[in-house]
Design a protein around this motif. Structure first.
Motif, PDB file in Angstrom:
ATOM      1  N   SER A  99       0.903  -1.091   0.058  1.00 24.38           N
ATOM      2  CA  SER A  99       0.026   0.029   0.084  1.00 24.38           C
ATOM      3  C   SER A  99       0.988   1.104  -0.012  1.00 24.38           C
ATOM      4  N   GLN A 100       0.175   2.283  -0.366  1.00 21.31           N
ATOM      5  CA  GLN A 100       0.908   3.638  -0.245  1.00 21.31           C
ATOM      6  C   GLN A 100       1.462   3.710   1.123  1.00 21.31           C
ATOM      7  N   ALA A 101       0.575   3.695   2.177  1.00 17.43           N
ATOM      8  CA  ALA A 101       0.918   3.838   3.392  1.00 17.43           C
ATOM      9  C   ALA A 101       2.221   3.191   4.105  1.00 17.43           C
ATOM     10  N   ALA A 102       2.218   1.959   3.470  1.00 17.12           N
ATOM     11  CA  ALA A 102       3.209   0.839   3.834  1.00 17.12           C
ATOM     12  C   ALA A 102       4.758   1.541   3.333  1.00 17.12           C
ATOM     13  N   TYR A 103       4.542   1.873   1.787  1.00 16.59           N
ATOM     14  CA  TYR A 103       5.573   2.412   1.101  1.00 16.59           C
ATOM     15  C   TYR A 103       6.167   3.685   1.946  1.00 16.59           C
ATOM     16  N   ASP A 104       5.152   4.578   2.331  1.00 18.40           N
ATOM     17  CA  ASP A 104       5.697   5.932   2.955  1.00 18.40           C
ATOM     18  C   ASP A 104       6.284   5.429   4.096  1.00 18.40           C
ATOM     19  N   LEU A 105       5.937   4.566   4.821  1.00 17.49           N
ATOM     20  CA  LEU A 105       6.530   4.350   6.397  1.00 17.49           C
ATOM     21  C   LEU A 105       7.960   3.674   5.972  1.00 17.49           C
ATOM     22  N   VAL A 106       8.094   2.628   5.119  1.00 23.49           N
ATOM     23  CA  VAL A 106       9.247   1.875   5.195  1.00 23.49           C
ATOM     24  C   VAL A 106      10.403   2.869   4.397  1.00 23.49           C
ATOM     25  N   HIS A 107       9.902   3.365   3.172  1.00 19.41           N
ATOM     26  CA  HIS A 107      10.637   3.868   2.437  1.00 19.41           C
ATOM     27  C   HIS A 107      11.421   4.817   2.899  1.00 19.41           C
ATOM     28  N   THR A 108      10.576   5.743   3.749  1.00 18.94           N
ATOM     29  CA  THR A 108      11.202   7.031   4.553  1.00 18.94           C
ATOM     30  C   THR A 108      12.132   6.715   5.714  1.00 18.94           C
ATOM     31  N   HIS A 109      11.847   5.458   6.129  1.00 20.44           N
ATOM     32  CA  HIS A 109      12.819   5.124   7.094  1.00 20.44           C
ATOM     33  C   HIS A 109      14.074   4.617   6.481  1.00 20.44           C
ATOM     34  N   CYS A 110      13.972   3.855   5.161  1.00 20.68           N
ATOM     35  CA  CYS A 110      15.212   3.412   4.700  1.00 20.68           C
ATOM     36  C   CYS A 110      15.964   4.717   3.862  1.00 20.68           C
ATOM     37  N   VAL A 111      15.297   5.928   3.748  1.00 20.37           N
ATOM     38  CA  VAL A 111      16.032   6.945   3.201  1.00 20.37           C
ATOM     39  C   VAL A 111      16.801   7.771   4.328  1.00 20.37           C
ATOM     40  N   ILE A 112      16.251   7.603   5.711  1.00 17.36           N
ATOM     41  CA  ILE A 112      16.629   8.237   6.810  1.00 17.36           C
ATOM     42  C   ILE A 112      17.988   7.367   7.207  1.00 17.36           C
ATOM     43  N   VAL A 113      17.721   6.103   7.254  1.00 21.70           N
ATOM     44  CA  VAL A 113      19.195   5.300   7.604  1.00 21.70           C
ATOM     45  C   VAL A 113      20.031   5.674   6.536  1.00 21.70           C
ATOM     46  N   ALA A 114      19.771   5.767   5.230  1.00 27.41           N
ATOM     47  CA  ALA A 114      20.978   5.676   4.218  1.00 27.41           C
ATOM     48  C   ALA A 114      21.353   7.117   4.316  1.00 27.41           C
ATOM     49  N   THR A 115      20.600   8.322   4.800  1.00 20.76           N
ATOM     50  CA  THR A 115      21.290   9.471   5.154  1.00 20.76           C
ATOM     51  C   THR A 115      22.284   9.260   6.389  1.00 20.76           C
ATOM     52  N   ILE A 116      21.729   8.723   7.604  1.00 27.34           N
ATOM     53  CA  ILE A 116      22.688   8.543   8.448  1.00 27.34           C
ATOM     54  C   ILE A 116      24.052   7.862   8.399  1.00 27.34           C
ATOM     55  N   ALA A 117      23.742   6.651   7.665  1.00 28.15           N
ATOM     56  CA  ALA A 117      24.724   5.922   7.311  1.00 28.15           C
ATOM     57  C   ALA A 117      26.052   6.550   6.380  1.00 28.15           C
ATOM     58  N   ARG A 118      25.348   7.347   5.442  1.00 31.47           N
ATOM     59  CA  ARG A 118      26.447   8.230   4.635  1.00 31.47           C
ATOM     60  C   ARG A 118      27.100   9.089   5.420  1.00 31.47           C
ATOM     61  N   GLN A 119      26.500   9.879   6.438  1.00 30.30           N
ATOM     62  CA  GLN A 119      27.227  10.818   7.405  1.00 30.30           C
ATOM     63  C   GLN A 119      28.144  10.019   8.274  1.00 30.30           C
ATOM     64  N   LEU A 120      27.823   8.731   8.610  1.00 28.70           N
ATOM     65  CA  LEU A 120      28.907   8.018   9.498  1.00 28.70           C
ATOM     66  C   LEU A 120      30.027   7.758   8.653  1.00 28.70           C
ATOM     67  N   ALA A 121      29.921   7.177   7.216  1.00 30.00           N
ATOM     68  CA  ALA A 121      30.784   6.950   6.446  1.00 30.00           C
ATOM     69  C   ALA A 121      31.634   7.839   5.927  1.00 30.00           C
ATOM     70  N   ARG A 122      31.229   9.047   5.905  1.00 31.23           N
ATOM     71  CA  ARG A 122      32.098  10.480   5.483  1.00 31.23           C
ATOM     72  C   ARG A 122      32.676  10.751   6.673  1.00 31.23           C
ATOM     73  N   ARG A 123      32.250  10.789   7.721  1.00 28.94           N
ATOM     74  CA  ARG A 123      33.274  10.845   8.966  1.00 28.94           C
ATOM     75  C   ARG A 123      34.147   9.913   9.106  1.00 28.94           C
ATOM     76  N   GLN A 124      33.871   8.792   8.832  1.00 29.56           N
ATOM     77  CA  GLN A 124      34.896   7.591   9.046  1.00 29.56           C
ATOM     78  C   GLN A 124      36.241   8.019   7.936  1.00 29.56           C
ATOM     79  N   ASN A 125      35.761   8.541   6.669  1.00 24.68           N
ATOM     80  CA  ASN A 125      36.642   8.550   5.619  1.00 24.68           C
ATOM     81  C   ASN A 125      37.320   9.860   5.825  1.00 24.68           C
ATOM     82  N   ALA A 126      36.881  10.569   6.548  1.00 22.26           N
ATOM     83  CA  ALA A 126      37.565  12.149   6.871  1.00 22.26           C
ATOM     84  C   ALA A 126      38.586  11.495   8.155  1.00 22.26           C
ATOM     85  N   LEU A 127      38.234  10.774   9.212  1.00 23.78           N
ATOM     86  CA  LEU A 127      39.160  10.421  10.052  1.00 23.78           C
ATOM     87  C   LEU A 127      40.346   9.623   9.356  1.00 23.78           C
ATOM     88  N   PHE A 128      39.925   8.696   8.481  1.00 23.90           N
ATOM     89  CA  PHE A 128      41.080   7.989   7.966  1.00 23.90           C
ATOM     90  C   PHE A 128      41.990   8.608   7.126  1.00 23.90           C
TER      91      PHE A 128
END
Length: 246
Positions: free
Chosen positions: A24-53
């Motif tokens: 359903s659209q409601a299920a997509y909105d919930l799960v996809h938004t969560h995945c976008v947020i996690v991808a955003t946080i993960a990219r930030q963590l990776a960027r920090r790791q690469n800067a420290l490296f």
């Protein structure tokens, strides 16, 4: 290096994979938004790791990220504070792809999925299976094993065979642990956002309390991951996505 047996999806293909399985659209909105947020946080963590490296490579083991820092390290600190240099550079593109697909199996574990007129609700009994179900879905769709593993290996702070057996989980009794740094980063990023209805962000302390429910070893593992990857700016993300923080 293992031979590729499938494709690495583009951002458009990732969205297609979500839409194809979403009930359903409601299920997509919930799960996809969560995945976008996690991808955003993960990219930030990776960027920090690469800067420290990179900083460590330039300055050696005496590099101190509280002293005068290169621009890349200072910039990464606006998103993530703390952390330790990794053993190698992180693939930020793969982290983004993995974050966007890690929870795709959750579409298959709804008790009420938005098609029956009831509010969205996950099946508590079957929810633990979402990683393995997502992994199999991605493989069936021709996605490469290296990407599908992000779905399989992100639950909690890693499930070992011993944990599966001891907790009598409805999973084949094998390890479900990250096998790359990229997978580990997505697993960590996932802990900062919940798909509860309504969804919310979690602080380090909030997830520490959750981790402790499964024993001191699980709590210790979480705190070690926080020490390695640093702490994302959760209040800023919560404000951006209009979600509360616990």
């Amino acid at each position: 290096m293992s031979r590729m047996t499938g494709y690495i999806p583009t951002l458009d293909q990732i969205d297609e994979l979500h839409h194809k399985i979403a009930p359903s659209q409601a299920a997509y909105d919930l799960v996809h938004t969560h995945c976008v947020i996690v991808a955003t946080i993960a990219r930030q963590l990776a960027r920090r790791q690469n800067a420290l490296f990179t900083n460590r490579c330039k300055l050696g083991d005496t590099a101190d990220d509280t002293a005068t820092l290169p621009d890349a390290v200072r910039a990464s600190a606006q998103e993530v504070t703390g952390g330790k240099a990794p053993t190698r550079l992180i693939d930020e593109h793969m982290v983004t792809i993995g974050g966007l697909l890690h929870d795709i199996g959750t579409y298959l574990v709804f008790r009420h999925d938005g098609t029956d007129g009831e509010p969205l609700k996950f099946s508590g009994k079957n929810y633990i299976r979402h990683g393995l179900l997502g992994y199999q879905y991605l493989l069936d769709e021709g996605v490469d094993e290296s990407v599908a593993q992000f779905a399989r290996n992100h639950t909690g702070v890693g499930l070992t065979q011993q944990m599966v057996i001891a907790q009598n989980l409805p999973l084949p009794p094998v390890d479900y642990m990250p096998v790359t740094l990229e997978q580990e980063i997505v697993m960590v990023a996932d802990k900062y956002n919940s798909k509860s209805v309504p969804p919310k962000f979690l602080t380090v302390d909030a997830y520490t309390r959750r981790a402790a429910r499964y024993g001191e070893e699980n709590k210790r593992r979480w705190l070690e991951l926080v020490a390695q990857y640093g702490v994302p700016n959760i209040p800023a993300l919560a404000e951006k996505y209009h979600m509360r923080v616990i």
